[in-house]
Design a protein around this motif. Sequence first.
Motif, PDB file in Angstrom:
ATOM      1  N   ALA A 192       0.863  -1.193   0.000  1.00  0.00           N
ATOM      2  CA  ALA A 192       0.000   0.000   0.000  1.00  0.00           C
ATOM      3  C   ALA A 192       0.893   1.235   0.000  1.00  0.00           C
ATOM      4  CB  ALA A 192      -0.911  -0.007   1.223  1.00  0.00           C
ATOM      5  N   VAL A 193       0.890   1.958  -1.102  1.00  0.00           N
ATOM      6  CA  VAL A 193       1.786   3.102  -1.256  1.00  0.00           C
ATOM      7  C   VAL A 193       0.961   4.380  -1.125  1.00  0.00           C
ATOM      8  CG1 VAL A 193       3.406   4.248  -2.800  1.00  0.00           C
ATOM      9  CG2 VAL A 193       3.246   1.747  -2.789  1.00  0.00           C
ATOM     10  N   PRO A 194       1.419   5.307  -0.281  1.00  0.00           N
ATOM     11  CA  PRO A 194       0.654   6.553  -0.123  1.00  0.00           C
ATOM     12  C   PRO A 194       0.639   7.363  -1.423  1.00  0.00           C
ATOM     13  CG  PRO A 194       2.437   6.365   1.509  1.00  0.00           C
ATOM     14  CD  PRO A 194       2.627   5.284   0.536  1.00  0.00           C
ATOM     15  N   ILE A 195      -0.549   7.852  -1.796  1.00  0.00           N
ATOM     16  CA  ILE A 195      -0.607   8.776  -2.931  1.00  0.00           C
ATOM     17  C   ILE A 195      -1.000  10.177  -2.466  1.00  0.00           C
ATOM     18  CG2 ILE A 195      -1.006   7.125  -4.795  1.00  0.00           C
ATOM     19  CD1 ILE A 195      -4.008   7.558  -4.396  1.00  0.00           C
ATOM     20  N   SER A 196      -1.377  10.297  -1.222  1.00  0.00           N
ATOM     21  CA  SER A 196      -1.637  11.618  -0.638  1.00  0.00           C
ATOM     22  C   SER A 196      -1.482  11.452   0.862  1.00  0.00           C
ATOM     23  CB  SER A 196      -3.059  12.073  -0.992  1.00  0.00           C
ATOM     24  OG  SER A 196      -3.995  11.271  -0.313  1.00  0.00           O
ATOM     25  N   ALA A 197      -1.785  12.509   1.577  1.00  0.00           N
ATOM     26  CA  ALA A 197      -1.625  12.448   3.022  1.00  0.00           C
ATOM     27  C   ALA A 197      -2.542  11.398   3.648  1.00  0.00           C
ATOM     28  CB  ALA A 197      -1.934  13.820   3.634  1.00  0.00           C
ATOM     29  N   THR A 198      -3.655  11.122   2.964  1.00  0.00           N
ATOM     30  CA  THR A 198      -4.631  10.235   3.584  1.00  0.00           C
ATOM     31  C   THR A 198      -4.879   8.953   2.806  1.00  0.00           C
ATOM     32  OG1 THR A 198      -6.346  11.445   2.419  1.00  0.00           O
ATOM     33  CG2 THR A 198      -5.898  12.105   4.694  1.00  0.00           C
TER      34      THR A 198
END
Lengths: 407, 448
Positions: B123-129
Amino acid sequence: MRKILLLMLAFLPAAVFAQGFQVNLEGQKQIGMGHTGTGLLLDGSSVFFNPGAVAMLPENYIQGGISPLWFKSGFVPTGSNVQYNTANKVATPFNAYGVWGPKAARWKVGLGVYTPYGGLTDWGNTWAGKYVLTSLDLKTIFFQPTFSYKISDMISIGAGFVYNHGSVNLKRAIPLADANNPSGEAELKGGGTGYGYNAGVFIDTKKGLTIGVTYRSKVDTKLNDGDALFTVPGSLKGSFPSPNTFKAQLPLAATTSIGFGYTSSAKWLLALDANYVQWDVYKELAFDYAQNTAALQDTRSPRNYKNAVSLRAGAQYKASNEFTLRVGGGYASTPVKDGYVTPEVPDANRGFYTAGLTYKASRHFDLDVSFEYEHLGSRTQNNIESNLSGTFKSNVYIPGVALVYHW
Amino acid sequence: MKLNNYKNIFLVGLLTLAACKPSVETPVLTKGSADFSRFISVGNSLTSGFADGGLYREGQLNSFPSIVAQQMQAVGGGNFAQPLFSEDKADGSGYIRLDKFNADGTPVTVNQSTNNAVRGVIAVPISATATTNVTVYTKYTGDINNYGVPGIRLSDATNPLYGNYNGYFERLLPGITPANTSTSYLDFVTAKPYTFFSNWLGNNDALGYATSGGAGDVLTPKATFTALYNQVITKLTAGGQKGVVSTIPDVTAIPYFSTVTIGAILAGVQKVNPAATALYVSARNTADDATGISYTARVATAADLVTLTFPTSKIGTLVSTVAGPLPYGLTPLTPIENQYILDPNEVVLVRGYVDAYNTTIKAAAASKGLALVDMYTVLNNIKKGVIIDGVSLNSSFISGGVFSLDGVHLTPRGYAIVANEFIKAINAQYGSTIPQAEVSAYRGVKIP
C-alpha cells in the motif's frame, strides 16, 4: 461473448508444377548432346525422342539408363542475410527402352518407360517459407508402347500411346502453434493416372541431313482419393478432419519439337533441337477435399503459366572405334510468370551444359556416360499468393549412366 | 585412357556434387551512419514484451527490441540485456493462456501464474490520507538495455515518484517502494551511456482512457504531450545519439475493441429471449472535451465498441432501479456501463488525441533527424489483413496471429513484424543494412 470464428484460410496446401518438373533426361547419348535427338538416330531412346524415327534405327535395342539428379536451391528472404538451402536429396529419373523389328521389315515396335516429369525438394520445416512448402516429392512414370513404319528410305512415321502413373507427396507447415510444437503440418499424398500420346515423323535427306518433327500430347493426370493428413493442435482437430481425402488434377504440358541432325564427316555429327512447351494449359491448381470445414475449404490457386521454349544443340565426335565423345548445351525459358514462382521448383530461365561419352565394350554392348549441369538464373520474387518474398537461385547437377545392348 | 580412369573421374564428380550449393548474393552489411554498440529501448509494455495480459519470460525473450538487437549484431550491435524474469519465476506477473474452445467456438482462458515473480502487494501513499496498492515483483539487478516498463505513460516519464507506483519500474530500481523518490524514468534510462535508442512512449496516454471505455484514466493533454515528448527526445539525443521513434496506433485497430460486438451480444440475448430488440448503453453526449462530460443511455449501435473484458454474463441480470428491478443492458434505465463501451463520441475524441500525439512524434523525429516508424499505419494495414511468408495475418482475436490473448499486446509473431518495421526505418534513415528477422520463425497464439 468472445465469439470468434476460426476461419484459418490460407493454411491450405497448394503446389505449383513448372518447367522444372519437365525432366529432360530421356537418354544418355542425347543428354551428352544437349538433349537433342528429335532428328537423330542414336539408339532405342528414339521411342521417346521421335517415335517416327524408330523404324529407321539400324538395329534392335534393349537399354536402360539412370540420371541421379541433385536439384540444389537456395533462398534469401528480402531484407535478410540468411540463406536457406534445400536438403541434399537425390532424385532418380530413369529411362528404359526396347526396340525390335525384323531386319528386312519396314516396321519396328518399341516400348519406352521413362520419367519426363518429377521433382524432389526438401526445404525442411524451419526455413522462412515453411508455411508455403516444406517438402515435395513428385514422380511420374510414362509407359509408351510404340509402332513405327518406314514409308520409304527417306521418310518414316511412328506413334505411341502414353500411360502415366504419377505420385505426389507434399508437406507444408500450418501456422498453428501449441504448447509443444511451433507449427502444425499438412501432408498431401496420393497417386494418379493420365493418358496421352507421342507421335513423330522422321526424314532422311540422304545428303547428311536428317530432320524430325514430334508432338507429345498433354497428359492430364488426375489424382483421386489422395490422402490429406493434418497435424494440428488438439482443440482444432475437428476443423481439420484427418485422415481426409482430396482430388486434384495436374496437366502435364504438350511439347512440339523439331530437330535436325547433320553428319559432316565420318567422325562428326551435329544436332539442333527446338521445343515448344504449351504450359498455358496450366491455369490453376485446385484441391478438392472430401470433407470441408470452415477452416478447410477447397482451394483454387491461379497459376496462369505461359508457353515456354527451349533451344538445344550438340555435337558428337567419334574419337576411335571404342570411344565416342559428346558435348552440348541449350537454353530453356521458364513458363512461370513473375509473382507465381514458388519453392516447389523455384523456376527461372535456365542454361544447361552437357557432356558425354560412349565406350563400346563389345560389338553389341555400349556403356554411355553423361553429365549435365543446369544453371537457373537468380530470381527475386514476391509471390502473389503467399507474399513469400526473396531471391531464389538453383543449380542442377545430373550425372548419368546407361547400358545399351543392340543387335 | 582406360575405362577405370573414366569411372574414377565420374565417382569423384559424384562426391563433389553433394557439396555444391548455389550462392545468392546478399547486401553488404553495414551500420551506415549509426552506431549500434549500445542500443537501449525506451517505452511501455509494447517495448517490454508484455503479452497475454502479463509480463513473462517468453514474452520478454520475444520483445521487439530484443529481436531488433539480435539483428543489429550483424552490423556491430552489442550485447542486449533485458530484465528477464528468472527461469524459476518464468510466469513473471502471471498471464492468461488458452485452455479450450467451447462448442460454439468461443475461447476459454485460464490464468498461468504457478511460477510467478510477485513479491507482494504494498500500500503506497498517494496523498496524506490515501494509499494505492502496488503489486511488486522480484528485483532485477543486472545490466539493462530494454527499459520497457508496462503501464508507463509519457506523462509519467519525468515523475520522480513514479518508481513507487509502478511495480514493473520499481523492480528495476534499487529502492523499495515507497522509498523511490528521486529517480524519474527519463533519468533512469539515460544514466548510463548509450549510442542508439528506440523510443515508443505515448501509447498509454491514450490507450488507458480507451481500454477503460473512457471511464477510467485521463487523456494526456495535447500540449502536455508535445512538451514532454520534446523534453524526452532532447534528453535522449543530448549526447548526439541517433535513434528511432514510433507513432502510436489507432486504439480502435486492436481486437480489444473489435472482438465482442453489440450485434453478437444481441444475437445471444435473442436466442433466449426472441422479444428483445435492442441493447442499451451509457454513451457520451459529445466528442468535444471542452464542454462538460455527460452521458445518456441510448439504444446501442454497431458503432459502439465493446471491450474484450466485458462480462457478457451480466446481460439480463436484474439491477435495482427507480422503476424496480430491470434486466441489465436491456432497458434505458439499466444500460451497459460506460466502462465497457467506447462509444462513437469517445472514439472521435481518442482519435483526435492520437492524431495530435502522432503529429508531435513525427515533428520531433524530423527535427532531430531520427528514424520514424509509422506504427499507426502499420497496424491499420494489419487490420485490413496481410499475408507474410504464406501466413495470413490480421487483427482478429486469436485467429489473426498478431495480437495476444489480451487483445492489446502482440504475439511473438506480431512483435517480429514490429521489429522488422523498426529495422526498415533505421536502415532507411541511417543507410545501414540491418537484416530483417524471419517472421515465420515466431509463433502466433498458442492453441491448446
